[in-house]
Design a protein around this motif. Structure first.
Motif, PDB file in Angstrom:
ATOM      1  N   MET A   1       0.493  -1.850   0.437  1.00  0.00           N
ATOM      2  CA  MET A   1      -0.127  -0.085  -0.389  1.00  0.00           C
ATOM      3  C   MET A   1       0.767   1.119  -0.336  1.00  0.00           C
ATOM      4  N   ARG A   2       1.777   1.693   0.289  1.00  0.00           N
ATOM      5  CA  ARG A   2       2.398   2.775   0.719  1.00  0.00           C
ATOM      6  C   ARG A   2       3.574   2.830  -0.515  1.00  0.00           C
ATOM      7  N   TYR A   3       4.231   1.533  -0.979  1.00  0.00           N
ATOM      8  CA  TYR A   3       4.293   1.465  -2.458  1.00  0.00           C
ATOM      9  C   TYR A   3       2.777   2.571  -3.879  1.00  0.00           C
ATOM     10  N   ILE A   4       2.086   1.809  -3.387  1.00  0.00           N
ATOM     11  CA  ILE A   4       1.426   2.001  -4.340  1.00  0.00           C
ATOM     12  C   ILE A   4       0.651   2.993  -4.494  1.00  0.00           C
ATOM     13  N   ARG A   5       0.487   3.351  -3.477  1.00  0.00           N
ATOM     14  CA  ARG A   5       0.075   5.082  -2.695  1.00  0.00           C
ATOM     15  C   ARG A   5       0.515   6.409  -3.518  1.00  0.00           C
ATOM     16  N   SER A   6       2.313   5.904  -2.972  1.00  0.00           N
ATOM     17  CA  SER A   6       3.125   7.157  -3.471  1.00  0.00           C
ATOM     18  C   SER A   6       2.917   6.738  -4.872  1.00  0.00           C
ATOM     19  N   SER A   7       2.709   5.648  -5.698  1.00  0.00           N
ATOM     20  CA  SER A   7       2.835   5.814  -7.010  1.00  0.00           C
ATOM     21  C   SER A   7       2.278   6.241  -7.846  1.00  0.00           C
ATOM     22  N   THR A   8       0.436   6.423  -7.026  1.00  0.00           N
ATOM     23  CA  THR A   8      -0.659   6.944  -7.357  1.00  0.00           C
ATOM     24  C   THR A   8      -0.822   8.058  -7.501  1.00  0.00           C
ATOM     25  N   ILE A   9      -0.054   8.733  -6.361  1.00  0.00           N
ATOM     26  CA  ILE A   9      -0.526   9.885  -6.230  1.00  0.00           C
ATOM     27  C   ILE A   9       0.610  11.098  -7.443  1.00  0.00           C
ATOM     28  N   SER A  10       2.185  10.225  -7.314  1.00  0.00           N
ATOM     29  CA  SER A  10       2.954  10.677  -8.436  1.00  0.00           C
ATOM     30  C   SER A  10       2.012  10.962 -10.019  1.00  0.00           C
ATOM     31  N   GLU A  11       1.602   9.609 -10.248  1.00  0.00           N
ATOM     32  CA  GLU A  11       0.926   9.906 -11.606  1.00  0.00           C
ATOM     33  C   GLU A  11      -0.347  10.786 -11.841  1.00  0.00           C
ATOM     34  N   LEU A  12      -1.361  11.371 -10.632  1.00  0.00           N
ATOM     35  CA  LEU A  12      -2.228  11.626 -10.534  1.00  0.00           C
ATOM     36  C   LEU A  12      -1.932  13.368 -10.830  1.00  0.00           C
ATOM     37  N   GLU A  13       0.024  13.369 -10.318  1.00  0.00           N
ATOM     38  CA  GLU A  13      -0.059  14.746 -10.926  1.00  0.00           C
ATOM     39  C   GLU A  13       1.099  15.353 -12.617  1.00  0.00           C
ATOM     40  N   GLU A  14       0.726  13.724 -13.355  1.00  0.00           N
ATOM     41  CA  GLU A  14       1.541  14.088 -14.501  1.00  0.00           C
ATOM     42  C   GLU A  14       0.613  15.203 -15.607  1.00  0.00           C
ATOM     43  N   ASP A  15       0.498  15.130 -17.127  1.00  0.00           N
ATOM     44  CA  ASP A  15       0.697  16.406 -17.686  1.00  0.00           C
ATOM     45  C   ASP A  15      -1.158  15.303 -18.249  1.00  0.00           C
ATOM     46  N   TYR A  16      -0.483  13.901 -18.529  1.00  0.00           N
ATOM     47  CA  TYR A  16      -1.824  13.214 -19.172  1.00  0.00           C
ATOM     48  C   TYR A  16      -3.398  12.716 -18.873  1.00  0.00           C
ATOM     49  N   VAL A  17      -3.119  13.161 -16.920  1.00  0.00           N
ATOM     50  CA  VAL A  17      -4.340  13.341 -16.669  1.00  0.00           C
ATOM     51  C   VAL A  17      -4.546  14.595 -16.417  1.00  0.00           C
ATOM     52  N   GLN A  18      -4.107  15.640 -16.852  1.00  0.00           N
ATOM     53  CA  GLN A  18      -5.073  16.693 -16.912  1.00  0.00           C
ATOM     54  C   GLN A  18      -5.600  16.176 -17.881  1.00  0.00           C
ATOM     55  N   ILE A  19      -4.754  16.609 -19.015  1.00  0.00           N
ATOM     56  CA  ILE A  19      -5.441  15.638 -20.109  1.00  0.00           C
ATOM     57  C   ILE A  19      -6.569  15.368 -20.676  1.00  0.00           C
ATOM     58  N   GLN A  20      -6.644  14.725 -19.887  1.00  0.00           N
ATOM     59  CA  GLN A  20      -7.836  13.511 -20.306  1.00  0.00           C
ATOM     60  C   GLN A  20      -9.785  14.287 -19.289  1.00  0.00           C
ATOM     61  N   TYR A  21      -8.730  14.638 -18.262  1.00  0.00           N
ATOM     62  CA  TYR A  21      -9.974  14.983 -17.684  1.00  0.00           C
ATOM     63  C   TYR A  21     -10.034  16.729 -18.480  1.00  0.00           C
ATOM     64  N   ALA A  22      -9.658  16.804 -19.572  1.00  0.00           N
ATOM     65  CA  ALA A  22     -10.132  18.119 -20.511  1.00  0.00           C
ATOM     66  C   ALA A  22     -10.415  17.272 -21.649  1.00  0.00           C
ATOM     67  N   TYR A  23     -10.326  16.348 -22.125  1.00  0.00           N
ATOM     68  CA  TYR A  23     -11.017  15.448 -22.476  1.00  0.00           C
ATOM     69  C   TYR A  23     -12.662  15.159 -22.543  1.00  0.00           C
ATOM     70  N   GLY A  24     -13.057  14.923 -21.015  1.00  0.00           N
ATOM     71  CA  GLY A  24     -13.978  14.848 -19.949  1.00  0.00           C
ATOM     72  C   GLY A  24     -14.252  13.405 -19.442  1.00  0.00           C
ATOM     73  N   SER A  25     -12.934  12.435 -19.308  1.00  0.00           N
ATOM     74  CA  SER A  25     -12.690  11.372 -18.641  1.00  0.00           C
ATOM     75  C   SER A  25     -13.150  11.694 -16.997  1.00  0.00           C
ATOM     76  N   THR A  26     -13.871  10.932 -16.726  1.00  0.00           N
ATOM     77  CA  THR A  26     -14.662  10.739 -15.185  1.00  0.00           C
ATOM     78  C   THR A  26     -13.139  10.546 -14.744  1.00  0.00           C
ATOM     79  N   LYS A  27     -13.343  10.524 -12.782  1.00  0.00           N
ATOM     80  CA  LYS A  27     -11.437  10.257 -12.371  1.00  0.00           C
ATOM     81  C   LYS A  27     -11.746   8.561 -12.121  1.00  0.00           C
TER      82      LYS A  27
END
Length: 316
Positions: free
Chosen positions: A198-224
């Motif tokens: 859980m510690r490793y996966i949680r930390s990796s998840t937080i880092s991935e959510l800060e990447e640019d491709y996540v914001q692009i997906q939000y701009a395309y209308g994708s849900t969380k």
């Protein structure tokens, strides 16, 4: 890929050779004499020396090692000094129980840890995230043997829900009976692994959510949830493979401790019996087998890197 696997296998050969030397030396430096298990009160000193000679213990340590190595290369791991049976036969009888315990704990750990970690990482610093973080810290800090004894006390002696030891009930031969006996040891192994994963996966998840491709997906209308499971989850798989390779030694060591607590008839309990009885051939057999399992586990983890992340395959 085939050349890479062959190269890794060839690299493992000197590693296993080094492990065998260190293990054999440590065994010979440990206090105690295995011949004492054959000695009776009325035995003459000449008979004791005859036993020592028959076991090859009168030779220098390096000669004993090369004799052992020659026999191992021929597929002969020797005979148990306690059970008087071939070492490979004893291990073959015990290894299914250990693999079943470790495999069940590993699968349960991944099933529980991955969704909880993704959920906690996507809700950073929320109440759920803090509770799950506290859970992971507690799981990492608790010793396996203490947690096992605690579960036995509550679920076996207090509530009488589950058996406290062994793998089968006398007179009962069913899959459900084996599953009931395995619930508590699997929980002990899984609890520790879930906390670490859980510690490793949680930390990796937080880092991935800060990447640019996540914001692009939000701009395309994708849900969380769509972003979390379709995109973030795939990128989180790489550290999951990494921690699986890193946690395999801890999983094997934890299985040995857990088997001793729950009297599970696997390689762990066999190893503890061999250590207390100075059964050197069995100790060496178990040591080399677990070393091979670790090498294979790390090799599989490296191969899975290329499956999870095509960039690694291309670079290789």
């Amino acid at each position: 890929m085939n050349s890479y696997i062959l190269r890794r296998v060839l690299q493992a050969v000197p590693l296993l050779f080094f492990i065998s030397i260190v293990s054999f030396a440590l065994i010979k430096l440990s206090p105690g004499d295995p011949v004492l298990s054959f000695v009776t009160p009325n035995m003459d000193p000449e008979d004791v020396e005859r036993i020592r000679k028959s076991l090859g213990l009168n030779e220098p340590v390096y000669v004993q090692y090369f004799i052992w190595l020659k026999n191992v290369l021929m597929g002969d791991f020797g005979y148990s000094l306690v059970n008087h049976r071939p070492v490979l036969t004893l291990i073959a009888e015990r290894i299914p129980a250990t693999i079943g315990l470790m495999g069940s704990a590993l699968v349960l750990s991944l099933i529980v840890a991955i969704p909880l970690s993704l959920y906690a990482g996507s809700r950073k610093n929320s109440a759920v995230d803090r509770i799950l973080s506290l859970f992971s810290y507690i799981g990492i800090s608790i010793p396996a043997f203490w947690f096992g004894i605690l579960l036995i006390f509550w679920f076996s002696f207090k509530m009488h829900w589950l058996p406290s030891m062994g793998m089968r009930t006398v007179g009962i031969n069913s899959a459900w009976d084996i599953m009931k006996h395995g619930i508590l040891p699997v929980i002990v192994l899984s609890f520790i692994n879930i906390s670490m994963y859980m510690r490793y996966i949680r930390s990796s998840t937080i880092s991935e959510l800060e990447e640019d491709y996540v914001q692009i997906q939000y701009a395309y209308g994708s849900t969380k949830n769509t972003i979390l499971w379709r995109h973030v989850f795939r990128n989180v798989l790489l550290p999951v493979v990494t921690i699986l390779g890193m946690s395999l030694p801890d999983l094997i060591a934890g299985a040995f401790i857990t088997e001793s607590v729950f009297s599970w008839p696997g390689m762990g309990s066999l190893g503890i019996t061999a250590v207390t009885g100075l059964d050197y051939p069995v100790i060496m057999g178990i040591t080399m087998l677990t070393s091979v399992m670790l090498v294979i586990g790390n090799l599989v983890a490296d191969i899975l890197y290329g499956v999870v992340d095509p960039r690694i395959k291309t670079a290789g």
